[in-house]
Every structure is written in structure tokens, then in C-alpha cells.
Design a protein around this motif. Structure first.
Motif, PDB file in Angstrom:
ATOM      1  N   VAL A  49       0.544  -1.489  -0.104  1.00  0.00           N
ATOM      2  CA  VAL A  49      -0.157  -0.029  -0.040  1.00  0.00           C
ATOM      3  C   VAL A  49       0.524   1.172   0.164  1.00  0.00           C
ATOM      4  O   VAL A  49       0.080   2.440   0.186  1.00  0.00           O
ATOM      5  CB  VAL A  49      -1.057   0.028   1.467  1.00  0.00           C
ATOM      6  CG1 VAL A  49      -1.733  -1.494   1.509  1.00  0.00           C
ATOM      7  CG2 VAL A  49      -0.419   0.128   2.697  1.00  0.00           C
ATOM      8  N   GLY A  50       1.568   1.061  -0.197  1.00  0.00           N
ATOM      9  CA  GLY A  50       2.695   2.219   0.571  1.00  0.00           C
ATOM     10  C   GLY A  50       3.162   2.862  -1.260  1.00  0.00           C
ATOM     11  O   GLY A  50       2.078   4.850  -1.307  1.00  0.00           O
ATOM     12  N   LEU A  51       2.054   2.298  -2.820  1.00  0.00           N
ATOM     13  CA  LEU A  51       2.008   3.622  -3.480  1.00  0.00           C
ATOM     14  C   LEU A  51       0.253   4.591  -3.575  1.00  0.00           C
ATOM     15  O   LEU A  51       0.623   4.831  -4.290  1.00  0.00           O
ATOM     16  CB  LEU A  51       1.670   3.372  -4.501  1.00  0.00           C
ATOM     17  CG  LEU A  51       3.352   2.253  -5.141  1.00  0.00           C
ATOM     18  CD1 LEU A  51       3.278   1.683  -6.355  1.00  0.00           C
ATOM     19  CD2 LEU A  51       4.060   3.001  -5.589  1.00  0.00           C
TER      20      LEU A  51
ATOM     21  N   GLY B 121      -1.062   5.725   1.547  1.00  0.00           N
ATOM     22  CA  GLY B 121       0.174   4.807   1.652  1.00  0.00           C
ATOM     23  C   GLY B 121       1.137   5.863   3.158  1.00  0.00           C
ATOM     24  O   GLY B 121       2.123   5.995   3.149  1.00  0.00           O
ATOM     25  N   LEU B 122       1.063   7.280   3.166  1.00  0.00           N
ATOM     26  CA  LEU B 122       1.681   8.142   3.059  1.00  0.00           C
ATOM     27  C   LEU B 122       1.747   7.733   4.920  1.00  0.00           C
ATOM     28  O   LEU B 122       2.799   8.243   5.743  1.00  0.00           O
ATOM     29  CB  LEU B 122       0.672   9.720   3.539  1.00  0.00           C
ATOM     30  CG  LEU B 122       2.048  10.658   4.314  1.00  0.00           C
ATOM     31  CD1 LEU B 122       3.235  11.178   3.748  1.00  0.00           C
ATOM     32  CD2 LEU B 122       1.078  12.250   3.974  1.00  0.00           C
ATOM     33  N   ALA B 123       0.522   6.943   5.626  1.00  0.00           N
ATOM     34  CA  ALA B 123       0.953   7.056   7.103  1.00  0.00           C
ATOM     35  C   ALA B 123       1.776   5.798   7.164  1.00  0.00           C
ATOM     36  O   ALA B 123       2.919   5.342   8.203  1.00  0.00           O
ATOM     37  CB  ALA B 123      -0.122   6.544   7.342  1.00  0.00           C
TER      38      ALA B 123
ATOM     39  N   LEU C 156       2.915  11.259  -3.555  1.00  0.00           N
ATOM     40  CA  LEU C 156       1.550  11.246  -2.974  1.00  0.00           C
ATOM     41  C   LEU C 156       0.939  12.309  -1.829  1.00  0.00           C
ATOM     42  O   LEU C 156       1.544  13.144  -1.983  1.00  0.00           O
ATOM     43  CB  LEU C 156       2.664  10.786  -1.451  1.00  0.00           C
ATOM     44  CG  LEU C 156       2.642   8.920  -2.053  1.00  0.00           C
ATOM     45  CD1 LEU C 156       4.216   8.990  -0.251  1.00  0.00           C
ATOM     46  CD2 LEU C 156       1.827   8.140  -1.688  1.00  0.00           C
ATOM     47  N   PHE C 157      -0.207  12.498  -2.029  1.00  0.00           N
ATOM     48  CA  PHE C 157      -0.533  13.532  -1.206  1.00  0.00           C
ATOM     49  C   PHE C 157       0.302  14.149   0.006  1.00  0.00           C
ATOM     50  O   PHE C 157       0.381  13.479   0.965  1.00  0.00           O
ATOM     51  CB  PHE C 157      -1.727  13.787  -0.586  1.00  0.00           C
ATOM     52  CG  PHE C 157      -2.907  13.910  -2.061  1.00  0.00           C
ATOM     53  CD1 PHE C 157      -2.583  13.306  -2.854  1.00  0.00           C
ATOM     54  CD2 PHE C 157      -4.492  13.323  -1.666  1.00  0.00           C
ATOM     55  CE1 PHE C 157      -3.581  13.158  -4.061  1.00  0.00           C
ATOM     56  CE2 PHE C 157      -5.386  13.823  -2.544  1.00  0.00           C
ATOM     57  CZ  PHE C 157      -4.757  13.167  -3.894  1.00  0.00           C
TER      58      PHE C 157
ATOM     59  N   LYS D 233       9.728  15.497 -10.377  1.00  0.00           N
ATOM     60  CA  LYS D 233       9.013  13.983 -11.413  1.00  0.00           C
ATOM     61  C   LYS D 233       7.824  14.057 -10.419  1.00  0.00           C
ATOM     62  O   LYS D 233       7.206  13.833 -10.943  1.00  0.00           O
ATOM     63  CB  LYS D 233      10.012  13.672 -11.423  1.00  0.00           C
ATOM     64  CG  LYS D 233       9.184  12.523 -12.342  1.00  0.00           C
ATOM     65  CD  LYS D 233      10.605  11.632 -13.247  1.00  0.00           C
ATOM     66  CE  LYS D 233      10.205  10.465 -14.455  1.00  0.00           C
ATOM     67  NZ  LYS D 233      11.254   9.565 -14.314  1.00  0.00           N
ATOM     68  N   ALA D 234       8.074  13.499  -9.025  1.00  0.00           N
ATOM     69  CA  ALA D 234       6.745  13.312  -8.699  1.00  0.00           C
ATOM     70  C   ALA D 234       5.747  13.834  -8.155  1.00  0.00           C
ATOM     71  O   ALA D 234       4.775  13.822  -8.568  1.00  0.00           O
ATOM     72  CB  ALA D 234       7.152  12.402  -7.191  1.00  0.00           C
TER      73      ALA D 234
END
Length: 986
Positions: free
Chosen positions: A218-220, A225-227, A278-279, A306-307
Motif C-alpha cells: 500500500v505504499g503507492l 500510503g503516507l501513514a 503522494l498527497f 518529477k513525482a
């Protein structure tokens, strides 16, 4: 639910809130503090393990069991906010009886999902921990569990874990939980719990392994994923901070091996996270700049930028998910299409998993996901896991089972496992007979591919033949008994068996026996079946059997006999003798002649039927013409009758004009004697007074003509449709529509003109046109649609000429299936929106309730609206003098207008649905029931040529009096106004 590592990174939790608003917030804050304490102690233990004896663990008061105890306290604080004192009372006995009932129900039907959930809830409430564990285990074997069920189970097991064996059991439970669905919260709990066991052997490696797997899973995830990243990073940072005080005492080699390598782990986590869209990644970048002692490398900044660019591409899809309501299938489908165009396998897998969390019962989504994995990734464990989850979520879908069997064969799963899976598919309960044929075909194809046909006999070949025999028996007994059909009318399975025997086993004798059986099952009349058999004999049999098959086909085929005859003649022309040719020609000619005779008879019969239909149609046409002529004749008689009545009415009017002094005396007298005379005059025949004085028809016509002269005729300008709205369903009683509506629409912008529409008599017709100065004002005015105006919902719609815009569609509520909506019928007319919401909210969150109303804004409800009891059977029908040939009916709810008696137990007005107790009297006229008791009903009371409430019934009763032969004249001391006022009530 956040872990200690995740919550420690939040500024909101770093600074305590002043005065929490709810008790739940206090509990959550206490649990967060406890988790932070657990993390600090666990990290201290990990540092001691990693750095060495230079770190004095005992000075800090850290023990290996502290993490478990504190985490158990934190978990129990979340799952059990208070302490309960159990008492054996009536409620507990009731729960025990319900538990027994649920257990019995599950023994009958183990696939009852709700029954499993209710049983677990009651067992947990009663404190039956062992039974709860067994019930959860049984349910997890049949169904995948939701995130809420897993977290509840995990918290209970964590609170009961006492030693290392219990911890391993909890680890196994976490492994099962993360396999059902992609749940970031469960991964957070897994990481949190693994931190509690960091003091054990291999504990540090276990924590890092769990977090790395969580990042892979779930890292993406752009929103959740931020948590996971923050929890992992805070864990590694805590180890660095704990080891920093003793770093100066270490040798350079030890420092590089321990402290510097640990520091590099944190840098690596920051760099990895900033390279992923990520947000709130801007805050992570700022945190990295503040934490790092050295300037950030240029490569890190480039990856970060880039992200950010990638994040902008994904934002529209994420925002669409945030704004939509669950299950958001359309939004997820669009997101999946976007990801598949980009082609990143990890992100495609993640968006599929996210979509399946909310749409786990959509078979097409599982099919698309499994197809992608089969064709793109081809990773055995991942592919088989997804197929297994698919059939557990949608066991009734045969396509998922067939794909599962193919995937297991493709990845070399043991034959015994595949056989067990096939048996599970047979017991899944498909919804149609053809599904069983399909799953049998998939399994038989698998068994055929296992056979080595180079050998004359083998164990696999015998197993294949045995499976074919069992399939035929299963379809005949099990499937046909359940569905009243075998699902295989063309005998596809038997055909495949015959082909295998003929082509692969060289056993034409068995193949012919199978084809004979096929033909006896009703397939002998089809030419394609015979030609299939002929081709099989042609390829693997001999000419004699080919000729025999075609001769039988000529005699039996009924759909395309010419085709079969042509094939027979072709074969004899190329291979047969003269005798064979003569026999074939004779048989084909005889058969075709008989077929032609049958077709001629069928055509004659069809022509006769068509002629009969034409005659019937002509008869119906003549009957309609006669009925129309009769109706026209009756209409002419009715016109003559109305003319005579008008002449008589005019005669009555002349009588009134001859006595003006008496009329003024009755209306204007204020003396007691005069009042008594008025009361005596108004009570009349039936003893009920009517306060409304009805003007004579001459004055009504004069007033209507005056109104008609005052109303200007303004043609509608279609060029201004863009700045004009059409307003309808307004009350007919509005005296000055323009003056009353102008303040309402001026709130939307400057109003140029309001054009109310009047009838030829000058009555307001309930609709108008509102023209604005600007188009945006007209668009804003559309928001006033359904606004209540004098008790009626006002309809506001665009002004569109439908003749020029035929594609324009008026808003209609959807009639398609909406799974999150319920339709409730049989409600009483007095039911309000608030009462209905109070009932429904006990079963879940109610978003909206829409009570269906008529154009008057009155509610529609009940099964019997617009209907009444038959007059003869109505128990409430008063025995009064009736209209010719009719009984006085049971009063309708308000009596204004009711189509006819149709047998309902309750009746109501079609226009205002007033309650039955408000009825003051009804009479029947033509096919309608009318009543004068309700002035606020929008029923057109003046449609019979008079005005005001009660005009229609008064006129009808007046006609009834005349039809009964009552002479009403000046000589008998009565006049028209007196009679009408006297009988205007009951």
C-alpha cells in the motif's frame, strides 16, 4: 486508526488540544500517548540489541515484555473503551437463546453471511472468547472478512496474547488478514504489533520485514500510503535518536557499522518516499530538509519534482473518488483505464485492489483483474491468490471458477488440489444449468490434457472416461432435478467425448455408441448434428458407416433436408456404385416430395389463419365504426338536451329579475326577523346551510368577459428563450401572479417581464414566463425548482421549444436499479419526512428521503389512492336519494374528484388527498365524484359551467331535482338561488 509512529509525526497531536469536545477524543488521545510510550521503549530495546552492551537497558527500565503489555493496553483501550459488569438477567438469557438459534441456522446453511456476523457479535458480547474464536475461524474459511471484522478479531487476540506462542498465533492472524483485501489500517496495526515484539530474537528484522511488505502493498496508495511511510520512517528515526548519545563513544569502524548505517536507512526512506506521488508530499520534503544536516542531493530534488508532476496527473481521479459516494465503481473503472494506459504493474495492481475493497461482489471486476495478472504479471503466488479471493467473493460466477482451474493448471498446481477446487465449484450453487455444463467442460479439458494418448491405456485415461461418465450422470440427476433441464440440450459434453474416442483413442465403436445416444435425445431432426456425425465417420470411420449415417439423416432431418440430400448425392457421385446412386436418388426424391407436401399444407393453414385474422380485424373495424356513430348520435341528443336546460335556466333567471326587492331584503336585512328569514331560506330542503351565494350565469358571463377584455395578448418571443424560464404548477387562486412572483425571482437577477397566462374567461391557468435581463440570472432561477409557493411546489424549467429541440429531455428520476436506495409503499397520508427518517436511521445512515407528491404538493401513499369501494358493497354508503340508476357512494377523502369505485379500502381525492374525516358531503355526476367542502383543493370546481367551490355539485343536484320531476317555480314559493343554497351541503 494510526500507529504511534504515524501519530508522532502529526503536529496536531504533538500539541495537545485545549478542552476536547467529546469523551471519544480523550480516549483516542490516551491511546495515542500509550502507543508513543510503547514505541519509545521498544526502540530502546532495539537499540540495545543493535548497538551492543554500551546501551544500558536496565537504567531506562526496559524489559522485553513491556512492549507486549503496553500494546495490549493500547489495543484494549481502543476496542473496549469501558469495563462491563456482567449480570445474568433476562437480557443475557435472551442472548443465549438467540445464539442457539443462530448456531442451528448455520448448521442448515453455512453460507448465511449475516448469520455469521450476528453470532460473532453475540458471542463477543457474552464474553465467550473460545467460541468467538471458533466462529470467526469458520467464517474466515468461507468468506473473506472486512477490515472492521479483522481489526476487531485482532484486537481481541492481542488482548489475550500472553507468551511467545500467542504472539506467533497473532502474527499468523495478521498474515491472513492482509491477504483478504488491501487495507492500510491493518498493515499499520501489523507494524505496530511487531514493534511490541522487538525485544525478542529477530524482532528488529521482523519489524523491518513487515514495514517493507506494507510499503510494497500500500505504499503507492496516494491518500493512505503516507501513514505507512511515516510510521516506518519514524521507527528508524527513533532508533537513530536512541543511539546518538553513545555514538561518540564508539570506534570509527563500529560507528560506521551501527550509527551511520542506521542514519543512512532514514535517508533512504526519505528519498524513496519523495520519489513517489503522494498527497501532502510537500510537507515531507520540508521535513527532510529540516532533518538532514547536509543539503539535499540534486537527484533527490529532481525525483521530487518529477513525482509532483505525476501527482497532478493523478489528482483528478483521486478527487473524483473523494467526491463520489461508495461503491464508486464508475470512478474506479476510469482510474483503472488510466493506469493501464500508463502500464505500471504495481500501480495497476494497487488500483484494482482499491476498487475491489468497495466492489468485492462485482464479478466483472474480478475477471478483468485476474485476466490482467494472467497475461501481464504471471507471478504464481499473486495470480493464484487473486483467483482464490475472486471465487470466495463471487462463488456463484462460473467464469471465475473456470479461470481459477486454468490458472492452477498453468502454474503447475498438484492434481489433487485442482480436483478439490473443482468439487468446491460444484457445491458453489450456480444460478443456471448451463453454468454446470461450463465448469464440467473446463475440468474435462484439464483431464484430457493430462492424458498421454500414445499409450493404449493409462491411469489418466481411465480417470478421464470416468469423469465423462460422472458428468453425464450429474447433469441428468442433480442439475435436471434442480432446473428441470440438463443445461446441455445439444449434448456438447457427449460430442467431445465421442471426438476424443474417435480421434485420440481410435475407438470408433465407442464414438458410434455415443452418437446414437446423442440422436435419441431429440437431436435427430437437426441437419447439423447428422453432418457432424458424418464428418467424424468420414475422418475416422469407413464409407459404409458414412452412407448409413446419411441415409438416416435423409429420413429424420426436418429443418434442412435439402442440404442432407445434397451431401448424400455428392458422396455417391464420387464414391458409390450405380446401385448406390439409384437408391440415393430414389430416397432423396421421395423425402423431398413429402417435405414439399408438408410445406404446402403448412402454407395453406397459415393462409387460412391469416384470412381469419383479417376477417376479425374487419369485424372489429366495423364495430368501432358503429360504436363511433352511436356515440355521435348520443352526443347530438345531449346537445339538444343541454339547450333545453339552458332555456329553462333562462326562464328561472327572469323570475329572479322580477323580484329584486325581495332579494335585497334577504341579503341586506339586519333585524332578528330578517335573520330568521335568512336562516329559514338557507336551510331549505336538506337542512344544511351554505354560506356561499352563487351569482346567476348572466353575471358570471359578464365578469368572465370583462376579465377577458382586461388580459392583454402577448405573443411569446422564442429568440429570448435563453434568458427566459417557464414556471408552472402555481396555485390557480393567485390574484396577481406578477406582483407575487416578482420579489421571488428578483433575488436571481433583474427581471425584465413576467407574463402570466390566463384562460379565455380570465382565470389564471397556473403557469407563466419569467424573462430576465441576463442569461446567468435565468440559470440561477432554475435553482428555485420545487420551491413551495402557497402550499404547492413551483416547477421552474428552461424555456425550450420542443418542436425545434426534439432531443431536449425533462428531468426524470432514474428508474434503473439503485442498490443503495429503497422504495417504501403503503405509507399513510399523514406520514412526514421526519417520522420516516426516524424509523430508517436505526438501520444505517440516511442520506435523503424523498416523499412522492402530486402536482399540488400533497403526498402520494398507500395502495388504494384514486380508488374507492363499489357503491353497492360500501359499508359507509348512506341511504339517500340517488341520481338515476346509481347509489350514493361512500364519500371520498375530500370528495373533489374520484375516478370510480375500484374496491380499495380507503379512498382519497386525486387532487388534494384530504383525510376522510374532513368530508362534508358528496354527490355523483357522470363518472366523477365531486364535493364542495374544501376550498384549498386544486380540483377544477368550475368545469361544469359554474364558478366557486361547490358549483359543480350544486348544478348537478339542480339537474337531479328536475329529472325527478319536481316543479320548482315562483307559484310554489321557491326560487333557484334558494334551492341551490339549500342543497349545497349534504
Amino acid at each position: 486508526m494510526a500507529t504511534a509512529a504515524a501519530t508522532s509525526a502529526s503536529e496536531a497531536e504533538a500539541e495537545p488540544k485545549a478542552g476536547p469536545t467529546a469523551e471519544g477524543e480523550e480516549d483516542e488521545a490516551k491511546a495515542a500517548r500509550t502507543r508513543r510510550k510503547v514505541l519509545s521503549r521498544a526502540v530502546a530495546a532495539a537499540t540495545y540489541k543493535a548497538v551492543g552492551p554500551g546501551w544500558d537497558q536496565q537504567e531506562e527500565g526496559v524489559s522485553e515484555s513491556d512492549g507486549d503489555e503496553e500494546y495490549a493496553m493500547a489495543s484494549s483501550a481502543e476496542s473496549s473503551p469501558g469495563e462491563y459488569e456482567w449480570e445474568y438477567d433476562e437480557e443475557e438469557e435472551k442472548n443465549q437463546l438467540e445464539i442457539e438459534r443462530l448456531e442451528e441456522q448455520l448448521s442448515i446453511n453455512v453460507y448465511d453471511y449475516n448469520c455469521h456476523v450476528d453470532l460473532i457479535r453475540l458471542l463477543r458480547l457474552e464474553g465467550e472468547l473460545t467460541k468467538v474464536r471458533m466462529a470467526r475461524q469458520k467464517m474466515s474459511e468461507i468468506f473473506p472478512l472486512t477490515e472492521e471484522l479483522w481489526l476487531e478479531w485482532l484486537h481481541d487476540e492481542i488482548s489475550m496474547a500472553l507468551d511467545g506462542l500467542d504472539r506467533e498465533h497473532v502474527y499468523d492472524l495478521f498474515e491472513k488478514a492482509v491477504k483478504d483485501y488491501i487495507c492500510p489500517n491493518i498493515w499499520l496495526e501489523y507494524g505496530q504489533y511487531s514493534v511490541g515484539g522487538i525485544g525478542q530474537k529477530g524482532g528488529l528484522e521482523k519489524v523491518r520485514s513487515v514495514f517493507e511488505r506494507a510499503l510494497s502493498s500500500v505504499g503507492l496508495h496516494m491518500t493512505k500510503g503516507l501513514a505507512i511511510w511515516e510510521a516506518y520512517r519514524e521507527f528508524e528515526s527513533a532508533i537513530v535518536e536512541a543511539a546518538r548519545p553513545i555514538a561518540g563513544f564508539l570506534s570509527p569502524s563500529d560507528r560506521e557499522q551501527t550509527f551511520d548505517s542506521q542514519l543512512e536507512k532514514v535517508h533512504s526512506l526519505f528519498r524513496r518516499q519523495l520519489a513517489i506521488p503522494l498527497f501532502d508530499m510537500e510537507a515531507t520534503f520540508a521535513e527532510y530538509e529540516e532533518w538532514s544536516e547536509d543539503p539535499l542531493p540534486e537527484s533527490v530534488i529532481q525525483n521530487y519534482n518529477k513525482a509532483l508532476q505525476q501527482l497532478e496527473k493523478y489528482k483528478p481521479y483521486e478527487e473524483a473518488l473523494l467526491q463520489a459516494e461508495a461503491p464508486r465503481l464508475a470512478e474506479y473503472q476510469a482510474y483503472i483505464d488510466f493506469e493501464m494506459k500508463i502500464g505500471d504493474p504495481a500501480r495497476v495492481q494497487l488500483i484494482f485492489e482499491r476498487a475491489l475493497v468497495e466492489n468485492c461482489l462485482v464479478p466483472d471486476l474480478w475477471v478483468r483483474y485476474s485476466q490482467y495478472l494472467d497475461r501481464q504479471l504471471k507471478v504464481k503466488d499473486l495470480v493464484l491468490s487473486v483467483h482464490n479471493r475472486a471465487v470466495r467473493n463471487c462463488p456463484w460466477t462460473v467464469a471465475l471458477w473456470s479461470r481459477y482451474l486454468l490458472a492452477m493448471e498453468r502454474h503447475g498446481v498438484d492434481h489433487q488440489v485442482i480436483s478439490v477446487t473443482f468439487e468446491k465449484a460444484l457445491s458453489a450453487g450456480f444460478i443456471q444449468a448451463t453454468d454446470y455444463v461450463e465448469i464440467w467442460q473446463a475440468y474435462l479439458d484439464y483431464l484430457r490434457r493430462r492424458v498421454d494418448f500414445k499409450q493404449d491405456s493409462s491411469k489418466e485415461l481411465e480417470e478421464l472416461r470416468s469423469a465423462f461418465t460422472r458428468a453425464l450422470e450429474y447433469l441428468k440427476q442433480e442439475v435436471e432435478e434442480r432446473f428441470s433441464e440438463s443445461g446441455d440440450p445439444s449434448c456438447v459434453i457427449m460430442q467431445n467425448w465421442a471426438r476424443i474416442e474417435a480421434r485420440l483413442c481410435n475407438n470408433m465403436q465407442k464414438a458410434r455408441e455415443l452418437w446414437d445416444s446423442i440422436m435419441t435425445k431429440g437431436n435427430a431432426k437437426y441437419a447439423n448434428m447428422w453432418l457432424e456425425y458424418y464428418n467424424l465417420e468420414r475422418a475416422h470411420g469407413d464409407t459404409q458407416h458414412c452412407r448409413k449415417a446419411l441415409h438416416r439423416a435423409v429420413q429424420c432431418t426436418s429443418d434442412y433436408p435439402e442440404h442432407v440430400c445434397e451431401v448424400l448425392l455428392t458422396m455417391e457421385r464420387t464414391e458409390g456404385t450405380l446401385e448406390d446412386w439409384d437408391i440415393a436418388v430414389q430416397k432423396t426424391e421421395t423425402r423431398l416430395a413429402r417435405v414439399n407436401e408438408q410445406r404446402i399444407k403448412a402454407a395453406e393453414k397459415e393462409a387460412a389463419l391469416a384470412q381469419q385474422e383479417e376477417e376479425k380485424a374487419e369485424q372489429r373495424k366495423r364495430a368501432r365504426a358503429e360504436k363511433k356513430a352511436l356515440k355521435k348520435k348520443k352526443k347530438t341528443r345531449g346537445a339538444d338536451k343541454r339547450k333545453a336546460e339552458e332555456d329553462d335556466e333562462k326562464e328561472w333567471g327572469d323570475d329572479e329579475e322580477e323580484q329584486p326587492s325581495k332579494r335585497r331584503k334577504v341579503e341586506g336585512s339586519s333585524s332578528p326577523a330578517g335573520g330568521a328569514q335568512d336562516r329559514e331560506a338557507e336551510t331549505g330542503l336538506l337542512g344544511k346551510s351554505v354560506p356561499v351565494d352563487v351569482d346567476p350565469p348572466s353575471k358570471q358571463k359578464e365578469r368572465a368577459a370583462a376579465l377577458k377584455r382586461d388580459v392583454p395578448k402577448v405573443p411569446h418571443d422564442s429568440s429570448k428563450d435563453s434568458i427566459t424560464v417557464f414556471v408552472s404548477n402555481l396555485p390557480y387562486s393567485m390574484g396577481e401572479p406578477e406582483a407575487q412572483l416578482r420579489p421571488l425571482f428578483e433575488a436571481c437577477g433583474e427581471v425584465a417581464e413576467i407574463r402570466p397566462i390566463f384562460s379565455n374567461r380570465g382565470d389564471f391557468r397556473g403557469y407563466c414566463y419569467v424573462e430576465f435581463k441576463e442569461e446567468k440570472s435565468a440559470l440561477q432561477a432554475l435553482e428555485l425548482d420545487r420551491k413551495n409557493v402557497e402550499g404547492r411546489p413551483m416547477f421552474v424549467s428552461p424555456c425550450v421549444d420542443k418542436s425545434k429541440n426534439p432531443d431536449f429531455k425533462v428531468f426524470r428520476y432514474s428508474t434503473a436499479l439503485e442498490k443503495h436506495k429503497l422504495f417504501v409503499s403503503g405509507l399513510p397520508f399523514s406520514c412526514t419526512k421526519e417520522e420516516l427518517e426516524e424509523i430508517c436511521k436505526a438501520h444505517g445512515t440516511v442520506k435523503d428521503i424523498r416523499l412522492v407528491t402530486n402536482r399540488a404538493g400533497k403526498p402520494k401513499a398507500g395502495e388504494g389512492k384514486n380508488a374507492a369501494l363499489p357503491a353497492a358493497s360500501c359499508p359507509a354508503a348512506p341511504r339517500r336519494p340517488s341520481c338515476p340508476g346509481r347509489e350514493w357512494p361512500r364519500p371520498s377523502a375530500c370528495g373533489h374528484h374520484l375516478s370510480s369505485h375500484r374496491g380499495a379500502q380507503d379512498v382519497q381525492c386525486q387532487f388534494c388527498q384530504a383525510a376522510s374525516e374532513k368530508v362534508t358531503g358528496t354527490v355523483e355526476t357522470g363518472n366523477a365524484l365531486l364535493h364542495a367542502g374544501q376550498e384549498d383543493c386544486p380540483a377544477p370546481g368550475g368545469t361544469l359551467g359554474m364558478e366557486g367551490p361547490g358549483a359543480a355539485p350544486l348544478l348537478h343536484i339542480f339537474l337531479w331535482v328536475r329529472q325527478k320531476g319536481v316543479r320548482v317555480s315562483k307559484e310554489r314559493g321557491l326560487k333557484r338561488s334558494l334551492i341551490l343554497r339549500a342543497i349545497g351541503g349534504k
